[in-house]
Design a protein around this motif. Sequence first.
Motif, short mmCIF file in Angstrom:
data_model
loop_
_atom_site.label_atom_id
_atom_site.label_comp_id
_atom_site.label_asym_id
_atom_site.label_seq_id
_atom_site.Cartn_x
_atom_site.Cartn_y
_atom_site.Cartn_z
N GLY A 8 0.77 -1.23 0.00
CA GLY A 8 0.00 0.00 0.00
C GLY A 8 0.80 1.28 0.00
O GLY A 8 0.24 2.36 -0.16
N SER A 17 -4.16 10.57 0.37
CA SER A 17 -4.39 9.45 1.27
C SER A 17 -3.76 8.18 0.74
O SER A 17 -3.59 8.00 -0.47
N ARG A 19 -3.66 3.75 2.05
CA ARG A 19 -3.98 2.73 3.03
C ARG A 19 -2.92 1.65 2.99
O ARG A 19 -2.74 0.99 1.97
N SER A 21 -1.46 -1.97 4.28
CA SER A 21 -1.94 -3.26 4.74
C SER A 21 -0.78 -4.11 5.19
O SER A 21 0.32 -4.02 4.63
N TYR A 79 -4.39 -2.70 9.20
CA TYR A 79 -4.37 -1.61 8.24
C TYR A 79 -3.98 -0.31 8.92
O TYR A 79 -4.21 -0.12 10.12
N GLN A 81 -4.80 3.58 7.76
CA GLN A 81 -5.34 4.56 6.83
C GLN A 81 -4.66 5.90 7.10
O GLN A 81 -4.74 6.43 8.21
N ASN A 83 -4.58 9.72 6.06
CA ASN A 83 -5.29 10.81 5.41
C ASN A 83 -4.58 12.13 5.65
O ASN A 83 -3.79 12.26 6.57
#
Length: 119
Positions: A8, A17, A19, A21, A79, A81, A83
């Motif tokens: 990712g 952004s 994400r 993994s 994960y 994330q 942002n």
Amino acid sequence: HVQLVESGGGLVQPGGSLRLSCAASGFIFSNWGMAWYRQAPGKERKLVSSIMSDGTTTYVADVKGRFTISRDNAKTTVYLQLNSLKTEDTAVYYCAARCYKYREVGCYDWGQGTQVTVS
């Protein structure tokens, strides 16, 4: 043995952004905490976020409100994330497994790292 496969990472513009993994195997995933660390060029590796087996999360102040850690026990995957990315977030991000928390978070296993570049 423990295996961590990260994916990712990549190049993204400020404000964008990603994400990340981390697919884990070789241990009872649901029994352990997981974490993400990062290491910027010329700097020390630092904990970014962790998630314990009960779902309790921690975040370093710099990313609070921008990053979200989560886990899927059925997929044995954690994960992160990311942002509202900033240039200061540029680093190699490492997945860490078999984590625990006493006074602070510690982990026994480490992934190979995935590069996140914000520019």
